[in-house]
Design a protein around this motif. Structure first.
Motif, PDB file in Angstrom:
ATOM      1  N   VAL A  15       0.842  -1.177   0.050  1.00  0.00           N
ATOM      2  CA  VAL A  15       0.064  -0.139   0.126  1.00  0.00           C
ATOM      3  C   VAL A  15       0.925   1.315   0.000  1.00  0.00           C
ATOM      4  O   VAL A  15       0.684   2.185  -0.723  1.00  0.00           O
ATOM      5  CB  VAL A  15      -0.967  -0.020   1.140  1.00  0.00           C
ATOM      6  N   ILE A  16       1.938   1.257   0.756  1.00  0.00           N
ATOM      7  CA  ILE A  16       2.799   2.584   0.916  1.00  0.00           C
ATOM      8  C   ILE A  16       3.310   2.886  -0.447  1.00  0.00           C
ATOM      9  O   ILE A  16       3.330   3.836  -0.998  1.00  0.00           O
ATOM     10  CB  ILE A  16       3.879   2.488   1.907  1.00  0.00           C
ATOM     11  N   PRO A  17       4.150   1.702  -1.112  1.00  0.00           N
ATOM     12  CA  PRO A  17       4.731   2.329  -2.152  1.00  0.00           C
ATOM     13  C   PRO A  17       3.817   2.547  -3.541  1.00  0.00           C
ATOM     14  O   PRO A  17       3.905   3.280  -4.354  1.00  0.00           O
ATOM     15  CB  PRO A  17       5.450   0.999  -2.812  1.00  0.00           C
ATOM     16  N   ALA A  18       2.537   1.791  -3.385  1.00  0.00           N
ATOM     17  CA  ALA A  18       1.456   2.397  -4.271  1.00  0.00           C
ATOM     18  C   ALA A  18       0.804   3.447  -4.260  1.00  0.00           C
ATOM     19  O   ALA A  18       0.555   4.109  -5.136  1.00  0.00           O
ATOM     20  CB  ALA A  18       0.216   1.096  -4.088  1.00  0.00           C
ATOM     21  N   LEU A  19       1.017   4.274  -3.068  1.00  0.00           N
ATOM     22  CA  LEU A  19       0.724   5.690  -2.962  1.00  0.00           C
ATOM     23  C   LEU A  19       1.623   6.597  -3.636  1.00  0.00           C
ATOM     24  O   LEU A  19       1.257   7.494  -3.961  1.00  0.00           O
ATOM     25  CB  LEU A  19       0.754   6.192  -1.425  1.00  0.00           C
ATOM     26  N   ALA A  20       2.788   5.988  -4.039  1.00  0.00           N
ATOM     27  CA  ALA A  20       3.690   6.698  -4.897  1.00  0.00           C
ATOM     28  C   ALA A  20       3.268   7.077  -6.405  1.00  0.00           C
ATOM     29  O   ALA A  20       3.290   8.126  -6.826  1.00  0.00           O
ATOM     30  CB  ALA A  20       4.914   6.192  -5.199  1.00  0.00           C
ATOM     31  N   LEU A  21       2.324   6.039  -6.895  1.00  0.00           N
ATOM     32  CA  LEU A  21       1.383   6.081  -7.946  1.00  0.00           C
ATOM     33  C   LEU A  21       0.803   7.501  -8.024  1.00  0.00           C
ATOM     34  O   LEU A  21       0.629   8.212  -8.945  1.00  0.00           O
ATOM     35  CB  LEU A  21       0.527   5.229  -8.230  1.00  0.00           C
ATOM     36  N   ILE A  22       0.278   8.020  -6.776  1.00  0.00           N
ATOM     37  CA  ILE A  22      -0.534   9.188  -6.676  1.00  0.00           C
ATOM     38  C   ILE A  22       0.421  10.377  -6.358  1.00  0.00           C
ATOM     39  O   ILE A  22       0.125  11.468  -7.056  1.00  0.00           O
ATOM     40  CB  ILE A  22      -1.707   9.152  -5.781  1.00  0.00           C
ATOM     41  N   PHE A  23       1.278  10.329  -5.531  1.00  0.00           N
ATOM     42  CA  PHE A  23       1.996  11.414  -4.902  1.00  0.00           C
ATOM     43  C   PHE A  23       3.229  11.721  -5.373  1.00  0.00           C
ATOM     44  O   PHE A  23       3.933  12.836  -5.319  1.00  0.00           O
ATOM     45  CB  PHE A  23       1.981  11.334  -3.470  1.00  0.00           C
ATOM     46  N   SER A  24       3.899  10.632  -6.206  1.00  0.00           N
ATOM     47  CA  SER A  24       5.316  10.774  -6.675  1.00  0.00           C
ATOM     48  C   SER A  24       5.367  11.662  -8.101  1.00  0.00           C
ATOM     49  O   SER A  24       4.779  11.317  -8.852  1.00  0.00           O
ATOM     50  CB  SER A  24       6.300   9.565  -6.630  1.00  0.00           C
ATOM     51  N   ARG A  25       6.397  12.635  -8.115  1.00  0.00           N
ATOM     52  CA  ARG A  25       6.538  13.500  -9.265  1.00  0.00           C
ATOM     53  C   ARG A  25       7.223  12.773 -10.325  1.00  0.00           C
ATOM     54  O   ARG A  25       6.938  13.087 -11.377  1.00  0.00           O
ATOM     55  CB  ARG A  25       7.098  14.828  -8.819  1.00  0.00           C
ATOM     56  N   MET A  32       9.860   2.226  -9.713  1.00  0.00           N
ATOM     57  CA  MET A  32      10.523   1.539  -8.818  1.00  0.00           C
ATOM     58  C   MET A  32       9.672   1.074  -7.412  1.00  0.00           C
ATOM     59  O   MET A  32       9.550   0.000  -6.974  1.00  0.00           O
ATOM     60  CB  MET A  32      11.909   2.236  -8.050  1.00  0.00           C
ATOM     61  N   ALA A  33       8.850   2.011  -6.951  1.00  0.00           N
ATOM     62  CA  ALA A  33       7.689   1.868  -6.166  1.00  0.00           C
ATOM     63  C   ALA A  33       6.814   0.710  -6.501  1.00  0.00           C
ATOM     64  O   ALA A  33       6.361  -0.546  -5.873  1.00  0.00           O
ATOM     65  CB  ALA A  33       6.890   3.018  -5.989  1.00  0.00           C
ATOM     66  N   VAL A  34       6.301   0.684  -7.658  1.00  0.00           N
ATOM     67  CA  VAL A  34       5.409  -0.319  -8.375  1.00  0.00           C
ATOM     68  C   VAL A  34       6.068  -1.936  -8.310  1.00  0.00           C
ATOM     69  O   VAL A  34       5.657  -2.841  -8.048  1.00  0.00           O
ATOM     70  CB  VAL A  34       5.052  -0.009  -9.638  1.00  0.00           C
ATOM     71  N   VAL A  37       5.831  -3.192  -5.000  1.00  0.00           N
ATOM     72  CA  VAL A  37       4.161  -3.488  -5.019  1.00  0.00           C
ATOM     73  C   VAL A  37       4.316  -4.931  -5.417  1.00  0.00           C
ATOM     74  O   VAL A  37       3.408  -5.878  -4.950  1.00  0.00           O
ATOM     75  CB  VAL A  37       3.278  -2.835  -5.657  1.00  0.00           C
ATOM     76  N   MET A  38       4.869  -5.164  -6.553  1.00  0.00           N
ATOM     77  CA  MET A  38       4.796  -6.430  -7.452  1.00  0.00           C
ATOM     78  C   MET A  38       5.324  -7.708  -6.327  1.00  0.00           C
ATOM     79  O   MET A  38       5.040  -8.846  -6.268  1.00  0.00           O
ATOM     80  CB  MET A  38       5.460  -6.405  -8.561  1.00  0.00           C
ATOM     81  N   VAL A  39       6.704  -7.137  -5.913  1.00  0.00           N
ATOM     82  CA  VAL A  39       7.349  -8.213  -5.007  1.00  0.00           C
ATOM     83  C   VAL A  39       6.300  -8.805  -3.779  1.00  0.00           C
ATOM     84  O   VAL A  39       6.219  -9.679  -3.327  1.00  0.00           O
ATOM     85  CB  VAL A  39       8.574  -7.656  -4.479  1.00  0.00           C
TER      86      VAL A  39
ATOM     87  N   ALA B  30      -0.221   6.575 -15.688  1.00  0.00           N
ATOM     88  CA  ALA B  30      -1.450   6.254 -15.658  1.00  0.00           C
ATOM     89  C   ALA B  30      -1.674   4.670 -15.934  1.00  0.00           C
ATOM     90  O   ALA B  30      -2.396   4.087 -15.633  1.00  0.00           O
ATOM     91  CB  ALA B  30      -2.255   6.947 -16.577  1.00  0.00           C
ATOM     92  N   PHE B  31      -0.638   4.151 -17.032  1.00  0.00           N
ATOM     93  CA  PHE B  31      -0.514   2.866 -17.186  1.00  0.00           C
ATOM     94  C   PHE B  31      -0.304   2.036 -16.235  1.00  0.00           C
ATOM     95  O   PHE B  31      -0.686   0.895 -15.935  1.00  0.00           O
ATOM     96  CB  PHE B  31       0.345   2.862 -18.385  1.00  0.00           C
ATOM     97  N   MET B  32       0.654   2.470 -15.442  1.00  0.00           N
ATOM     98  CA  MET B  32       1.255   1.635 -14.213  1.00  0.00           C
ATOM     99  C   MET B  32      -0.205   1.571 -13.341  1.00  0.00           C
ATOM    100  O   MET B  32      -0.073   0.450 -12.639  1.00  0.00           O
ATOM    101  CB  MET B  32       2.305   2.376 -13.357  1.00  0.00           C
ATOM    102  N   GLY B  33      -0.908   2.507 -13.317  1.00  0.00           N
ATOM    103  CA  GLY B  33      -2.028   2.661 -12.448  1.00  0.00           C
ATOM    104  C   GLY B  33      -2.989   1.220 -12.929  1.00  0.00           C
ATOM    105  O   GLY B  33      -3.554   0.492 -12.189  1.00  0.00           O
ATOM    106  N   VAL B  34      -2.984   1.183 -14.282  1.00  0.00           N
ATOM    107  CA  VAL B  34      -3.961   0.069 -14.928  1.00  0.00           C
ATOM    108  C   VAL B  34      -3.203  -1.404 -14.548  1.00  0.00           C
ATOM    109  O   VAL B  34      -3.999  -2.142 -14.096  1.00  0.00           O
ATOM    110  CB  VAL B  34      -3.818   0.374 -16.187  1.00  0.00           C
ATOM    111  N   GLU B  35      -1.813  -1.343 -14.416  1.00  0.00           N
ATOM    112  CA  GLU B  35      -1.449  -2.414 -14.083  1.00  0.00           C
ATOM    113  C   GLU B  35      -1.422  -2.856 -12.623  1.00  0.00           C
ATOM    114  O   GLU B  35      -1.836  -4.113 -12.280  1.00  0.00           O
ATOM    115  CB  GLU B  35       0.233  -2.394 -14.210  1.00  0.00           C
TER     116      GLU B  35
END
Lengths: 249, 99
Positions: A15-25, A32-34, A37-39, B30-35
């Motif tokens: 959850v914490i790295p996934a938040l980087a999808l919204i907040f990281s510039r 790298m955060a994703v 998440v995958m791991v 956005a694509f990573m969001g889809v993933e």
């Protein structure tokens, strides 16, 4: 059953790295955060008695898919920052409200239901999964093979760029060089025919004079060359020995 | 701890992925969001597979992974093609294409 420590660990590193999808510039940080998440998801698959899927998750997602994302980021420019100008006013807050609403809805629906959890688990080991894949689901596997080939060809077609100019042959490149005034033959190699077979010693022509062009321009600019004069005198003496006239040199 | 908790976790991840798709302008992010949304769905499939005690959910999750891999290849190729044409991967700019 699954240990609570493992669950909370997985929840933390997803959850914490996934938040980087919204907040990281920076998109690279997001990628790298994703990966993390995958791991985390791979760990949870192994905990849920699906070891094969856990391994596939690591190989396919962290190993292939996310690296493909990183390569694409490299191609389009890592430093591309997003513009923060809103094209639709209030879009950011509406989107955030929708996403939070969606999460709340999903959680409330799941919490209202009661699930019966089977004590007996079928462990998804590779042999077990292979038995199903090439047994009941063999047609689906074949269709997925078609899909993967189509995707690969599609990617090739989409990224193909037609040539703007016809390809120049080697003969044309050479003709252009001569027309531009280049020497038709190679420059002499440094050290060639000289006493010191080294990069900083200019080659000597048949007359015994140093050929300046044979030494790299860089070495000449740094004054790191031997000018070849010491060889010249020596050469004169040698020629005198051989019976050449003085005025020849 | 019951596998149901993983369904909650998947719900949270799905919402985060949806938020990323709605909020971000960068096409790759956005694509990573889809993933992430696809992976959240996979997590529910595996969790339910464990709850029912059968392997079909895992097979389904495996198929989703294969389709996602194919989708990523084509999606990123499209992003590169758009970047070549417009020198930008912002999701807002293609909307200006309409006459």
């Amino acid at each position: 059953m699954i240990s609570p420590v493992l669950f909370w660990f997985v929840a933390f590193i997803t959850v914490i790295p996934a938040l980087a999808l919204i907040f990281s510039r920076r998109p690279v940080h997001v990628a790298m955060a994703v990966v993390l998440v995958m791991v985390g998801l791979a760990i949870s698959y192994v905990a849920l008695d699906a070891p094969f899927l856990g391994a596939v998750q690591i190989i396919v997602y962290t190993g292939a898919v996310m690296m493909l994302f990183l390569f694409t980021l490299m191609l389009v420019g890592v430093d591309k920052r997003e513009s923060l100008k809103e094209t639709i006013t209030g879009q950011r807050w509406i989107a955030l409200a929708l996403a939070i609403g969606l999460g709340a809805l999903l959680i409330s629906v799941v919490s209202r239901l009661t699930f019966s959890v089977s004590e007996r688990a079928t462990v998804g080991e590779p042999t077990e999964v292979a038995g199903w894949l090439f047994g009941d689901y063999v047609l689906v596997v074949e269709v997925l093979g078609f899909l993967l080939i189509t995707a690969a060809v599609g990617a090739l077609v989409l990224t193909h760029v037609p040539r703007l100019f016809p390809k120049r042959t080697q003969a044309e490149i050479q003709a252009a060089r001569i027309a531009a005034g280049a020497d038709p033959v190679n420059k002499a190699f440094p050290g060639f025919y000289a006493r010191h077979n080294a990069l900083d010693a200019p080659a000597l022509d048949p007359e015994g004079n140093p050929i300046e062009d044979s030494v790299s321009r860089v070495l000449r600019a740094r004054n790191q060359t031997i000018d070849g004069s010491e060889f010249k005198d020596d050469n004169k003496a040698r020629r005198r020995e051989l019976g050449a006239k003085e005025d020849d040199a | 701890m019951s596998p149901v908790n993983f369904v909650y976790l998947a719900s949270v991840l799905f919402a985060i992925g949806a938020a990323a798709v709605l909020l971000r302008r960068n096409a790759i992010v956005a694509f990573m969001g889809v993933e992430l949304m696809l992976n959240a769905a996979n997590l529910t499939l595996v969790a339910f597979s464990r709850m029912i005690g059968e392997i079909n959910g895992q097979i389904m999750a495996f198929f989703v992974m294969v389709v996602a891999a194919a989708e990523v290849v084509v999606g990123l190729a499209i992003i590169i093609a758009v970047f070549r044409a417009r020198q930008s991967i912002s999701l807002d700019e293609p909307s200006e294409l309409k006459g």
